[in-house]
Design a protein around this motif. Structure first.
Motif, PDB file in Angstrom:
ATOM      1  N   TYR A 149      30.690  44.272  42.281  1.00 43.50           N
ATOM      2  CA  TYR A 149      30.120  44.371  41.112  1.00 43.50           C
ATOM      3  C   TYR A 149      29.345  45.457  41.057  1.00 43.50           C
ATOM      4  CZ  TYR A 149      32.662  39.990  40.067  1.00 43.50           C
ATOM      5  OH  TYR A 149      33.317  38.975  40.027  1.00 43.50           O
ATOM      6  N   SER A 205      37.727  46.544  43.580  1.00 37.58           N
ATOM      7  CA  SER A 205      38.117  45.633  44.767  1.00 37.58           C
ATOM      8  C   SER A 205      38.353  46.336  45.905  1.00 37.58           C
ATOM      9  CB  SER A 205      39.116  44.530  44.087  1.00 37.58           C
ATOM     10  OG  SER A 205      38.702  43.751  43.185  1.00 37.58           O
ATOM     11  N   GLU A 213      36.570  29.249  49.981  1.00 33.52           N
ATOM     12  CA  GLU A 213      36.095  30.362  49.206  1.00 33.52           C
ATOM     13  C   GLU A 213      34.925  29.927  48.275  1.00 33.52           C
ATOM     14  OE1 GLU A 213      39.204  31.390  46.512  1.00 33.52           O
ATOM     15  OE2 GLU A 213      40.217  32.839  47.819  1.00 33.52           O
ATOM     16  N   SER A 226      29.818  32.360  48.217  1.00 31.57           N
ATOM     17  CA  SER A 226      28.509  32.532  47.863  1.00 31.57           C
ATOM     18  C   SER A 226      27.328  32.300  48.459  1.00 31.57           C
ATOM     19  CB  SER A 226      28.835  32.254  46.222  1.00 31.57           C
ATOM     20  OG  SER A 226      28.634  30.585  46.135  1.00 31.57           O
ATOM     21  N   GLN A 265      21.079  41.211  41.414  1.00 33.36           N
ATOM     22  CA  GLN A 265      22.233  40.741  40.322  1.00 33.36           C
ATOM     23  C   GLN A 265      21.898  40.880  38.845  1.00 33.36           C
ATOM     24  OE1 GLN A 265      22.100  36.524  42.127  1.00 33.36           O
ATOM     25  NE2 GLN A 265      24.122  37.000  42.902  1.00 33.36           N
ATOM     26  N   TYR A 318      28.665  40.506  44.450  1.00 28.89           N
ATOM     27  CA  TYR A 318      29.963  40.590  45.504  1.00 28.89           C
ATOM     28  C   TYR A 318      30.649  39.284  45.130  1.00 28.89           C
ATOM     29  CZ  TYR A 318      27.138  43.807  48.085  1.00 28.89           C
ATOM     30  OH  TYR A 318      26.109  44.934  48.499  1.00 28.89           O
ATOM     31  N   ARG A 319      31.844  39.186  45.144  1.00 32.30           N
ATOM     32  CA  ARG A 319      32.939  38.045  45.164  1.00 32.30           C
ATOM     33  C   ARG A 319      33.785  38.293  46.168  1.00 32.30           C
ATOM     34  NH1 ARG A 319      37.678  36.144  42.907  1.00 32.30           N
ATOM     35  NH2 ARG A 319      38.372  38.182  42.283  1.00 32.30           N
ATOM     36  N   TYR A 320      33.614  37.237  47.262  1.00 31.38           N
ATOM     37  CA  TYR A 320      34.545  37.548  48.358  1.00 31.38           C
ATOM     38  C   TYR A 320      35.700  36.350  47.949  1.00 31.38           C
ATOM     39  CZ  TYR A 320      31.438  40.266  50.842  1.00 31.38           C
ATOM     40  OH  TYR A 320      30.746  41.523  51.297  1.00 31.38           O
TER      41      TYR A 320
END
Length: 420
Positions: free
Chosen positions: A65, A72, A238, A242, A265, A271-273
């Motif tokens: 982000y 992505s 998943e 975070s 943030q 980040y979203r893994y």
């Protein structure tokens, strides 16, 4: 009785050779196109299924982000795989690979000869503990465990050294004059199937390079794959990412951007893994830094519909031609009924004729497909083979395919003609 049906059906086919030829040719053409599309679809759906542990391998990717946008990536920071394994007991192992030939100008020097190579990857020593390859020479368990070690696939070994056995122990150089530019071939493996979301010609041991030993949780450079323990839920894994990111990434964010994780943030960063099952990468992933161009499920749906539609048109053509002979066949039906034939027997006779035509059409369709396959491979960019249809399950399914096609094409004419 059934033998008599076949005998009469064969006589009718030979009696009207022109009509039979048109019927068989039309149905065979539709079948051939349908089978070619089936060959393409099965190749697309079979990506990466040759790995023994394919059902437990997941690729870690991320959505980054930025203020006002997001992107992505298929690559993640090189140290994050180790962090995930340390924090998540569900992870049995992880392995990384680094694409060294993405721009296509990786040079290999053997004595005075220079070769321009592609598909050159630097990988962890446990690469073959996660992915499956057929060894032709050398020990895959230790082949990449030392610096300056290399593994070649069979095609590259033959091209560079003549054969797999000749390549063992041979040395080659890459760009540069330091100790990181000299490699020795420690193993040779069979070429991977073409339907893999990444391929390689040369694998280099990544411990050769100093940057591998440096901790990095921010720069995206490594394609990282996790080997999960049996019965592990990828979604529950998943959900813990975070916390891993906050623990390992926040400190580096503070040093690089001179702000706290919370400030980072609030500014719109993050980040979203998430995980991608290995066997679904080819059809569902379209991220930055993919190792190969991927396909899509949309194309699978479109091609499947086209195959069904073409076969349906071939059946309609068969029905039209069969019903066009209704006046001629009406005399035959009248005579048979006069001598006591039941309608069910007539229906069976016409269906046997349709199935027999369908079986002959199937044989001709395989011949047409064999002739068209090189052109189809050129257009699709694949290396498909008719050997797929020689597998035991398809040796059973192919006659059933012809039987079903014959029944679908012959059902309507059978009831129409037997009603006179």
């Amino acid at each position: 009785m059934f033998r008599n049906y076949i005998k009469i059906a064969f006589r009718n086919m030979m009696k009207r050779k022109g009509f039979t030829f048109i019927n068989i040719a039309g149905l065979a053409t539709g079948m051939a196109v349908c089978l070619l599309i089936i060959l393409f679809v099965q190749s697309e759906l079979g990506y990466d299924t040759h790995h023994e542990k394919a059902d437990r391998i997941q690729r870690v990717v991320l959505e980054r982000y930025y203020p006002g946008r997001s992107t992505s990536y298929a690559t993640i920071p090189l140290s994050l795989g180790e962090a995930i394994k340390a924090e998540c007991p569900e992870v049995e192992d992880y392995t990384r690979l680094f694409d060294f030939s993405g721009n296509g100008n990786f040079f290999v020097r053997i004595d005075d000869q220079v070769f321009e190579e592609d598909k050159v990857l630097a990988v962890d020593s446990n690469f073959f503990g996660v992915f499956t390859a057929k060894p032709l020479a050398g020990d895959l368990r230790t082949a990449l465990a030392t610096p300056n070690a290399a593994v070649l696939n069979e095609s590259t070994a033959r091209r560079l050294f003549g054969s797999a056995s000749s390549a063992m122990g041979k040395e080659f150089r890459t760009d540069g004059n330091d100790s990181n530019s000299h490699f020795m071939v420690r193993a040779v493996v069979a070429d991977w199937p073409e339907n893999s979301h990444f391929l390689f010609n040369i694998l280099l041991s990544d411990i050769t390079y100093r940057f591998i030993r440096d901790k990095n949780y921010v720069n995206f450079s490594a394609h990282t794959y996790l080997l999960l323990k049996p019965n592990t839920s990828s979604r529950s894994l998943e959900a813990r990412f975070s916390d891993v990111v906050k623990k390992y990434v926040s400190g580096e964010i503070g040093r690089i951007f001179n702000m706290s994780w919370e400030q980072f943030q609030k500014a719109g960063n993050g980040y979203r893994y998430f995980l991608q099952p290995l066997t679904r990468i080819h059809l569902t992933s379209n991220l930055e830094a993919e190792l190969r161009p991927n396909g899509s499920m949309t194309s699978i749906y479109i091609f499947t519909i086209i195959a069904i539609f073409i076969l349906f048109l071939a059946c309609i053509n068969f029905i039209n031609l069969s019903t066009a002979r209704s006046v001629e066949r009406a005399k035959e039906v009248g005579m048979r009924k006069t001598f006591g034939s039941e309608r069910s027997a007539l229906v069976m006779q016409f269906l046997v004729e349709s199935v027999l035509v369908s079986l002959v059409s199937l044989v001709l369709a395989l011949g047409i497909m064999f002739l068209l396959l090189p052109l189809f491979n050129t257009l699709s960019g694949k290396d498909l083979s008719i050997r797929f249809f020689l597998e035991p399950r398809w040796l059973i399914l192919m006659p059933l395919f012809a039987l079903l096609t014959g029944l679908v094409a012959g059902l309507y004419p059978a009831f129409v003609l037997s009603s006179f």
